[in-house]
Design a protein around this motif. Structure first.
Motif, PDB file in Angstrom:
ATOM      1  N   THR A 121      -0.169   1.572  12.608  1.00  0.00           N
ATOM      2  CA  THR A 121      -0.577   0.170  12.601  1.00  0.00           C
ATOM      3  C   THR A 121      -0.757  -0.397  11.201  1.00  0.00           C
ATOM      4  N   GLY A 122      -0.526   0.433  10.173  1.00  0.00           N
ATOM      5  CA  GLY A 122      -0.608  -0.059   8.806  1.00  0.00           C
ATOM      6  C   GLY A 122      -1.857   0.340   8.047  1.00  0.00           C
ATOM      7  N   GLY A 123      -2.754   1.105   8.673  1.00  0.00           N
ATOM      8  CA  GLY A 123      -3.871   1.659   7.923  1.00  0.00           C
ATOM      9  C   GLY A 123      -3.358   2.728   6.974  1.00  0.00           C
ATOM     10  N   TYR A 124      -3.993   2.876   5.826  1.00  0.00           N
ATOM     11  CA  TYR A 124      -3.495   3.824   4.842  1.00  0.00           C
ATOM     12  C   TYR A 124      -4.644   4.509   4.127  1.00  0.00           C
ATOM     13  N   GLY A 125      -4.321   5.564   3.413  1.00  0.00           N
ATOM     14  CA  GLY A 125      -5.317   6.284   2.630  1.00  0.00           C
ATOM     15  C   GLY A 125      -4.640   7.327   1.770  1.00  0.00           C
TER      16      GLY A 125
ATOM     17  N   LEU B 126       0.918  -5.060   8.678  1.00  0.00           N
ATOM     18  CA  LEU B 126       2.326  -4.700   8.564  1.00  0.00           C
ATOM     19  C   LEU B 126       3.116  -5.922   8.106  1.00  0.00           C
ATOM     20  N   PRO B 127       4.219  -5.686   7.389  1.00  0.00           N
ATOM     21  CA  PRO B 127       4.736  -4.400   6.951  1.00  0.00           C
ATOM     22  C   PRO B 127       3.899  -3.767   5.844  1.00  0.00           C
ATOM     23  N   LEU B 128       4.217  -2.504   5.528  1.00  0.00           N
ATOM     24  CA  LEU B 128       3.450  -1.742   4.546  1.00  0.00           C
ATOM     25  C   LEU B 128       4.376  -0.829   3.765  1.00  0.00           C
ATOM     26  N   ALA B 129       4.157  -0.756   2.470  1.00  0.00           N
ATOM     27  CA  ALA B 129       4.855   0.210   1.618  1.00  0.00           C
ATOM     28  C   ALA B 129       3.821   0.896   0.738  1.00  0.00           C
ATOM     29  N   VAL B 130       3.837   2.206   0.703  1.00  0.00           N
ATOM     30  CA  VAL B 130       2.895   2.993  -0.098  1.00  0.00           C
ATOM     31  C   VAL B 130       3.686   4.042  -0.876  1.00  0.00           C
ATOM     32  N   THR B 131       3.363   4.222  -2.154  1.00  0.00           N
ATOM     33  CA  THR B 131       4.018   5.252  -2.957  1.00  0.00           C
ATOM     34  C   THR B 131       2.979   6.090  -3.687  1.00  0.00           C
ATOM     35  N   THR B 132       3.319   7.348  -3.893  1.00  0.00           N
ATOM     36  CA  THR B 132       2.510   8.178  -4.776  1.00  0.00           C
ATOM     37  C   THR B 132       2.662   7.678  -6.208  1.00  0.00           C
ATOM     38  N   TRP B 133       1.574   7.776  -6.974  1.00  0.00           N
ATOM     39  CA  TRP B 133       1.564   7.415  -8.399  1.00  0.00           C
ATOM     40  C   TRP B 133       1.784   5.917  -8.601  1.00  0.00           C
ATOM     41  N   PRO B 134       1.487   5.407  -9.788  1.00  0.00           N
ATOM     42  CA  PRO B 134       1.571   3.952 -10.029  1.00  0.00           C
ATOM     43  C   PRO B 134       2.987   3.486 -10.356  1.00  0.00           C
ATOM     44  N   TYR B 135       3.894   3.699  -9.419  1.00  0.00           N
ATOM     45  CA  TYR B 135       5.282   3.301  -9.610  1.00  0.00           C
ATOM     46  C   TYR B 135       5.466   1.877  -9.104  1.00  0.00           C
ATOM     47  N   HIS B 136       5.125   0.920  -9.942  1.00  0.00           N
ATOM     48  CA  HIS B 136       5.114  -0.485  -9.570  1.00  0.00           C
ATOM     49  C   HIS B 136       6.495  -0.979  -9.152  1.00  0.00           C
TER      50      HIS B 136
ATOM     51  N   VAL C 268       6.107   5.962   1.749  1.00  0.00           N
ATOM     52  CA  VAL C 268       5.951   5.702   3.172  1.00  0.00           C
ATOM     53  C   VAL C 268       6.131   4.203   3.399  1.00  0.00           C
ATOM     54  N   VAL C 269       6.958   3.838   4.359  1.00  0.00           N
ATOM     55  CA  VAL C 269       7.195   2.423   4.659  1.00  0.00           C
ATOM     56  C   VAL C 269       7.133   2.209   6.168  1.00  0.00           C
ATOM     57  N   ILE C 270       6.450   1.145   6.571  1.00  0.00           N
ATOM     58  CA  ILE C 270       6.429   0.718   7.971  1.00  0.00           C
ATOM     59  C   ILE C 270       6.851  -0.748   7.993  1.00  0.00           C
ATOM     60  N   ASP C 271       7.896  -1.049   8.747  1.00  0.00           N
ATOM     61  CA  ASP C 271       8.351  -2.436   8.772  1.00  0.00           C
ATOM     62  C   ASP C 271       7.571  -3.244   9.801  1.00  0.00           C
ATOM     63  N   LYS C 272       7.885  -4.521   9.920  1.00  0.00           N
ATOM     64  CA  LYS C 272       7.093  -5.410  10.768  1.00  0.00           C
ATOM     65  C   LYS C 272       7.220  -5.083  12.253  1.00  0.00           C
ATOM     66  N   THR C 273       8.248  -4.325  12.627  1.00  0.00           N
ATOM     67  CA  THR C 273       8.420  -3.935  14.029  1.00  0.00           C
ATOM     68  C   THR C 273       7.688  -2.638  14.353  1.00  0.00           C
ATOM     69  N   GLY C 274       7.132  -1.976  13.328  1.00  0.00           N
ATOM     70  CA  GLY C 274       6.442  -0.718  13.540  1.00  0.00           C
ATOM     71  C   GLY C 274       7.293   0.517  13.327  1.00  0.00           C
TER      72      GLY C 274
ATOM     73  N   MET D 237       0.321   3.331  -5.114  1.00  0.00           N
ATOM     74  CA  MET D 237       0.637   1.916  -4.957  1.00  0.00           C
ATOM     75  C   MET D 237       0.673   1.516  -3.492  1.00  0.00           C
ATOM     76  N   VAL D 238       0.164   0.308  -3.222  1.00  0.00           N
ATOM     77  CA  VAL D 238       0.142  -0.240  -1.870  1.00  0.00           C
ATOM     78  C   VAL D 238       0.664  -1.677  -1.898  1.00  0.00           C
ATOM     79  N   TYR D 239       1.536  -1.991  -0.962  1.00  0.00           N
ATOM     80  CA  TYR D 239       2.034  -3.361  -0.806  1.00  0.00           C
ATOM     81  C   TYR D 239       2.012  -3.692   0.682  1.00  0.00           C
ATOM     82  N   ASN D 240       1.236  -4.716   1.041  1.00  0.00           N
ATOM     83  CA  ASN D 240       1.239  -5.226   2.412  1.00  0.00           C
ATOM     84  C   ASN D 240       1.128  -6.745   2.349  1.00  0.00           C
ATOM     85  N   PRO D 241       1.070  -7.452   3.463  1.00  0.00           N
ATOM     86  CA  PRO D 241       1.095  -8.918   3.403  1.00  0.00           C
ATOM     87  C   PRO D 241      -0.037  -9.551   2.607  1.00  0.00           C
ATOM     88  N   SER D 242      -1.144  -8.850   2.412  1.00  0.00           N
ATOM     89  CA  SER D 242      -2.275  -9.469   1.724  1.00  0.00           C
ATOM     90  C   SER D 242      -2.406  -9.071   0.261  1.00  0.00           C
TER      91      SER D 242
END
Length: 342
Positions: free
Chosen positions: A308-312, A24-34, A208-214, A327-332
């Motif tokens: 907890t930030g797992g995605y699929g 966390l945090p995590l941001a996920v979007t449908t399709w390749p919307y960079h 879908v977005v989850i911030d660092k506080t959950g 698209m997926v964006y997380n700390p790593s």
């Protein structure tokens, strides 16, 4: 990482491979919307909430007219008008706001948030939704462009094909309306087909977005299905169908033929699977499988993230969709990821 010049990694993996350590945090979007996922991430990094990130990310797609299927100037209805659907949901409070068939207002996701924050309702539609938006300070603007006018003209020249009528006269497969109900026994014809839904005419952004506080939030925005019957509202602004968020479990968002998907509340179903402890990719798959029992070649996909930030993600295999990009964006990492459809 995450600078404007950064090129995201593209990963092609089966859905079952998204088992990396949750982050966390995590941001996920449908399709390749960079740009949308980048905007959502930047919002989080600047101190914004998960709800803020969803609003800003979806708004970016509306402004960019993502693939012509989000925001103004795309996918006109049978009258040649572009209308918008959007919703946003706060997983901490279970509040949600949505708009359907929004006319003359470009910022659909922002109007959806205004519905959530300034009314006791969950969904406003049509002309009344537009009046509400104007009262909230949103400007009235023409959503038509040369592209949408050309799309409508081409459709009329093709004798209004494809369209979404059935069991009517004259024959909707060969002519334009106005139509009247067919007399006698109704056929089993189903006008919702893989041909009518594809990556070129139906491309909702779900986020879908989850911030660092959950805290969990989710949202959608779309201009709907091309050449839809005026008045049609799809799954995108419907809580539990287009998206669903619950900070005690996770969130999900859908894209595809909303007229089918909304009958199964796929986003809600996926979140409930995750609440049971099923990992996100499998939750998406199980939800898609449920729809496929009735519509084997349904055009659609789903993104899922647990608290907890797992995605699929998972998608239904059809002639027009064999792989799904998201698209997926997380700390790593920031990555465009791909799943094979089932």
């Amino acid at each position: 990482m995450g600078s404007p010049g950064y090129v995201p990694l593209i990963l092609a993996l089966s859905a079952s491979c998204f088992l990396a350590a949750s982050q966390l945090p995590l941001a996920v979007t449908t399709w390749p919307y960079h740009s949308a996922v980048q905007t959502a991430w930047n919002t989080l990094q600047s101190g914004g909430s998960a709800l803020d990130a969803v609003e800003e990310g979806c708004s970016r797609c509306e402004i960019d007219q993502c693939r012509g299927t989000v925001g103004y100037g795309g996918n006109p209805d049978e009258h040649g008008e572009t209308t918008l659907d959007a919703m946003i949901m706060n997983g901490d409070t279970m509040e949600a706001g949505g708009v359907g068939q929004l006319r003359r207002i470009k910022s659909a996701i922002r109007v959806a948030r205004a519905v959530m924050e300034h009314t006791s309702h969950s969904l406003l539609v049509g002309e009344s939704a537009s009046e509400f938006a104007q009262n909230m300070g949103f400007p009235s603007e023409d959503l038509t462009t040369n592209k949408s006018l050309s799309m409508h003209a081409d459709w009329l020249n093709q004798r209004c094909q494809p369209n979404f009528w059935k069991n009517v006269v004259p024959n909707a497969e060969t002519s334009c309306g106005p139509y009247k109900p067919m007399k006698g026994p109704l056929s089993k014809q189903n006008r919702i087909s893989a041909q009518l839904g594809n990556i070129h005419n139906h491309d909702t952004i779900g986020m879908v977005v989850i911030d660092k506080t959950g805290s969990v939030a989710a949202g959608t925005s779309t201009n709907g299905l091309s050449h839809k019957i005026p008045g049609r509202v799809g799954d995108s602004p419907i809580v539990g169908a287009g998206a669903y968020a619950d900070s005690t479990a996770g969130a999900a968002a859908a894209t595809g033929i909303g007229d089918i998907m909304m009958r199964f509340l796929p986003s809600y179903q996926a979140v409930e699977y995750m609440r049971m402890g099923i990992e996100p990719a499998r939750a998406c798959q199980k939800t898609i499988n449920r729809i496929q029992k009735y519509y084997p070649q349904m055009f659609g996909a789903l993104i899922c993230a647990n608290r907890t930030g797992g995605y699929g993600a998972a998608c239904s295999k059809s002639p027009e969709l064999v792989q799904f990009h998201f698209m997926v964006y997380n700390p790593s990492k920031v990555s465009e990821e791909i799943v094979d459809c089932i």
